[in-house]
Design an enzyme around this catalytic site. Structure first.
Site, PDB file in Angstrom:
ATOM      1  N   GLY A  16      58.162  -9.498 -23.890  1.00  0.00           N
ATOM      2  CA  GLY A  16      57.793 -10.889 -24.128  1.00  0.00           C
ATOM      3  C   GLY A  16      57.588 -11.635 -22.828  1.00  0.00           C
ATOM      4  O   GLY A  16      57.751 -11.085 -21.725  1.00  0.00           O
TER       5      GLY A  16
ATOM      6  N   SER B 297      36.458 -19.930 -23.363  1.00  0.00           N
ATOM      7  CA  SER B 297      36.539 -21.319 -23.825  1.00  0.00           C
ATOM      8  C   SER B 297      35.417 -22.187 -23.280  1.00  0.00           C
ATOM      9  O   SER B 297      35.269 -23.336 -23.683  1.00  0.00           O
ATOM     10  CB  SER B 297      37.893 -21.927 -23.431  1.00  0.00           C
ATOM     11  OG  SER B 297      38.002 -22.010 -22.019  1.00  0.00           O
TER      12      SER B 297
ATOM     13  N   LYS C  63      43.983 -29.607 -21.355  1.00  0.00           N
ATOM     14  CA  LYS C  63      42.575 -29.844 -21.033  1.00  0.00           C
ATOM     15  C   LYS C  63      42.188 -31.292 -21.305  1.00  0.00           C
ATOM     16  O   LYS C  63      41.455 -31.916 -20.525  1.00  0.00           O
ATOM     17  CB  LYS C  63      41.694 -28.894 -21.838  1.00  0.00           C
ATOM     18  CG  LYS C  63      41.844 -27.427 -21.443  1.00  0.00           C
ATOM     19  CD  LYS C  63      41.018 -26.522 -22.347  1.00  0.00           C
ATOM     20  CE  LYS C  63      41.156 -25.067 -21.962  1.00  0.00           C
ATOM     21  NZ  LYS C  63      40.401 -24.154 -22.837  1.00  0.00           N
TER      22      LYS C  63
END
Length: 761
Positions: free
Chosen positions: A182, A635, A678
């Site tokens: 993880g 993106s 963002k």
């Protein structure tokens, strides 16, 4: 060698009388049965065969009579190792098979493993029966963190990782290996330490290394119950001291006689001095040889009350597997005995306990292979790790390595991990994925309150947190999760915010850490990436590289993330030029694989949507000032598509608008990651509107200061993006209409939902 102590201990005439050194109580049974059960050791190649009936006194007596005895001086320490009382705490065949023997206490004081579960509640405060959904404290009626009780055991302090916590409890009960994968800061090391507290109580062992009179490069190994090792070494030292005293007395008598004879009878004092010097050197050499026979206490668990915990993260081969120190003096009687140069590794010190190795993939393949051998055999010989060292000639008998291994790492850890080692862990244990976020519920909010109290208690120097400060920290946990209705499980970073806020409050001599201190801490504890992003934004403003008003053809304000918690505005420019050959799409800006693929997808959309014949055109796409780190992720897909279509149609793009979103080949806008950061970056850069995927609308959790600065516009199709971003009416209407008619997607019909896991950028 064999662990059958009773075959080699000197007999004692009266078992009721103490031994000569005054340490220990003689017992004819020795530790043969205990050693066989604890270590399950295989017989070594020293000519001593372990009896088949090590646990049976009758068969043991017959076997000892038949086997050759080792030299008495190896074990002749005057200390008899008593067999531990049968209290059910030993390790027998039942435990080796995973079963817990009857009578074993399964955890240390404070409750057994069976009493634990995933529903550890916050104690010490009153809780409302039906808490309000907007109550960030989860219904806790407290004023400060001082009102909460902190659990004593680490396993009760673990928050959010219920599945991993339950696995650790089961693995501790059955002595299974565990691999935890993880993100950093999710509690892997904390769970490993918690496991050492939960392991069943066993008879810990001391390990001694003896000189081998037959072969000095093959020291003998002996395991005894914890605490006996010091007694044995002290007994040997006392015996050596007595022998040295006797030899010293004899030496001075001989020297006196030699000097007297040379002075009185011969009359040659110089000859007497030389002879006395020779006698002195001979006796000093004999004394040194006597000191060399003292065993080396390799592993000392005399003061250890619980199962050992050893963190071998980043350990080199010698620290992990044991080593033999180099001895530059190998002749002339000045050498250090090989058994005295042996050093235990982490795998030996973790015997009967837990060996924790984080970033398991950083271990070299050779060390991973040896680690696998130690796990499989339950014992591992120690030898010098340097091939050019004198220690490379030394190899001890096998040393017990009966540990439970906790391997940890990030997702990339499995790539460089030895497949056989992973198979060994998976076949005899568990693999656990550590979650990054958890569902936001009143119960979890209460546990987050306890987490803050735990951090304050662990630090010991921070003022307690007030209720409004706790609420602000939990709000930040919601923001950092990046998902609607979730809380982050990256507790290391969140704990850093708690400590910085507490330091600010302590610097002001405040009695409590308040919300204002937490807000200051959020500014001071910004990551390096966030500080760089803010610096880039300011510099671009200084050099007018950032445009936030008017319309520009082929230029779009894209958005990206740096690191995990910082956003940055990344302009994208497009230009169309005649081609000297077949037309192609050329993208610059250190694009990585995923970004390159997104540009290819955009080119397919452009070919389909545009009226222009682009087969004779070159389309140039530039990611302005992307930097050496380049662009990763998809993106920027809608940003690239908008810039290229703007350049093809010669239509301006609104520069007060920023955008982010992935794009399918059919024009559907798909979700991405980091939308909150963002949006905040766009607001800092001076933009007034920002386009995001409609699927990400639920993930927006911007700070209050930015809510009035920027308008968030969710979209589901590229036609909506163009409708909002492009300048004018006539050209835009014709282009948007063409897009809708080709794709069959209209604003009224909705959109295709994107994947559940957004892109990282």
């Amino acid at each position: 060698m064999s662990n059958e102590k009773d075959a080699n201990d000197p007999p004692t005439e009266d078992p009721e009388e103490p031994d000569e050194s005054g340490v220990g109580t003689p017992d004819s049974t020795g530790n043969g049965e205990d050693a066989r059960d604890d270590g399950a050791r295989a017989p070594a190649d020293d000519g001593v065969d372990a009896p088949d009936g090590a646990g049976d006194p009758t068969s043991e007596e017959e076997s000892v009579a038949d086997e050759p005895a080792e030299p008495d001086e190896v074990w002749d320490d005057g200390v008899v190792v008593d067999e531990p009382e049968s209290d059910g705490a030993g390790t027998g065949p039942e435990e080796a098979n995973g079963a817990t023997p009857e009578g074993v206490t399964e955890a240390n004081e404070g409750g057994g493993i069976d009493e634990l579960g995933s529903s550890v509640e916050v104690e010490g405060a009153e809780i409302e029966e039906d808490p309000d959904e907007d109550d960030l404290l989860g219904g806790l009626k407290i004023d400060t963190t001082a009102e909460l009780e902190i659990p004593d055991r680490l396993v009760d302090q673990v928050i959010g990782q219920e599945h991993a916590r339950d696995v650790i409890i089961k693995a501790a009960k059955q002595r299974r290996h565990v691999m935890m994968i993880g993100s950093p800061g999710t509690g892997k090391s904390m769970l490993a330490k918690a496991m050492s507290e939960l392991l069943p109580k066993e008879e810990l062992q001391d390990v001694l290394v003896y000189h081998n009179p037959d072969d000095g490069n093959k020291p003998k190994v002996r395991t005894v119950p914890a605490g006996k090792g010091d007694q044995i070494v002290d007994a040997h030292r006392e015996e050596a001291r007595k022998r040295n005293q006797m030899r010293s007395l004899l030496m001075w008598i001989i020297i006196a006689v030699v000097l007297g004879y040379a002075l009185i009878i011969v009359g040659q004092i110089l000859v007497g001095i030389i002879a006395a010097g020779v006698v002195y050197l001979v006796f000093r050499y004999l004394n040194r040889g006597s000191d060399a026979m003292i065993p080396n206490l390799l592993v000392n668990n005399g003061d250890t009350k619980t199962a050992p915990f050893r963190d071998a993260t980043g350990a080199h081969a010698g620290a992990l597997l044991g080593d033999v120190r180099h001895d530059p003096f190998q002749s002339g009687g000045m050498e250090t005995p090989s058994h005295d140069r042996v050093e235990a590794g982490a795998i030996h010190k973790a015997n009967k306990g837990v060996l924790f190795v984080d970033e398991i993939n950083t271990l070299d393949i050779r060390s991973q292979q040896h680690l696998m051998t130690a796990i499989q055999e339950g014992e591992f010989s120690i030898t010098g790790q340097s091939e050019r060292s004198s220690g490379a000639m030394v190899q001890t008998e096998p040393v017990p390595t009966d540990f439970v291994m906790i391997a940890a790492g990030n997702l990339d850890a499995m790539e460089n991990m030895h497949p056989a080692l992973r198979s060994r862990i998976k076949g005899y244990g568990y693999e656990v994925y550590m979650e990054d976020t958890i569902e936001d519920t009143p119960e979890m909010r209460r546990k987050y309150v306890r987490f803050i109290a735990q951090e304050v208690a662990k630090d010991g120097r921070l003022p307690e947190f007030s209720a409004d400060a706790i609420e602000e920290v939990i709000l930040e946990a919601k923001r950092r999760s990046g998902r609607k209705g979730h809380l982050t499980l990256l507790f290391r970073n969140l704990g850093g915010l708690v400590r910085v806020a507490g330091d600010i409050a302590r610097g002001e001599d405040a009695e409590l850490t308040t919300r204002d201190h937490v807000l200051q801490a959020k500014g001071r504890s910004r990551s390096i990436e966030q500080q760089l992003a803010d610096d880039f934004i300011e510099r671009r403003k200084d050099y007018e590289l950032q445009v936030s008003d008017g319309y520009v053809v082929g230029r779009v304000n894209g958005l990206a993330v740096m690191g995990e918690d910082s956003g940055i505005m990344l302009p994208v420019m497009a230009e169309v030029a005649p081609s000297q050959g077949p037309g192609e799409v050329i993208a610059t800006g250190q694009l990585k694989e995923m970004a390159q693929e997104s540009v290819s997808n955009v080119s397919a959309i452009i070919k389909k949507f545009s009226d222009e014949n682009i087969s004779e055109m070159d389309i140039h796409i530039q990611f302005v000032q992307a930097g050496q780190q380049g662009v990763d992720g998809d993106s920027a897909s809608i940003t690239v598509a908008t810039a290229v279509i703007s350049a093809l149609e010669n239509v301006g793009v609104d520069q007060s608008l920023a955008m982010t979103g992935s794009l399918s080949v059919r024009g559907d806008v798909l979700p991405v990651g980091g939308v909150t950061h963002k949006i905040e970056a766009a607001a800092k850069a001076g933009c007034t509107r920002v386009i995001i995927p409609q699927a990400n609308e639920q993930d927006v959790m911007i700070e209050d200061e930015y809510e009035d600065m920027i308008e968030v516009i969710p979209v589901s199709h590229i036609s909506e993006v163009l409708d909002i971003a492009l300048e004018g009416e006539t050209e835009k209407d014709s282009l948007v209409s063409r897009l809708k008619s080709i794709t069959g997607s209209t604003l009224k019909e909705g959109s295709v939902s994107g994947p559940s896991s957004p892109s990282p950028q």
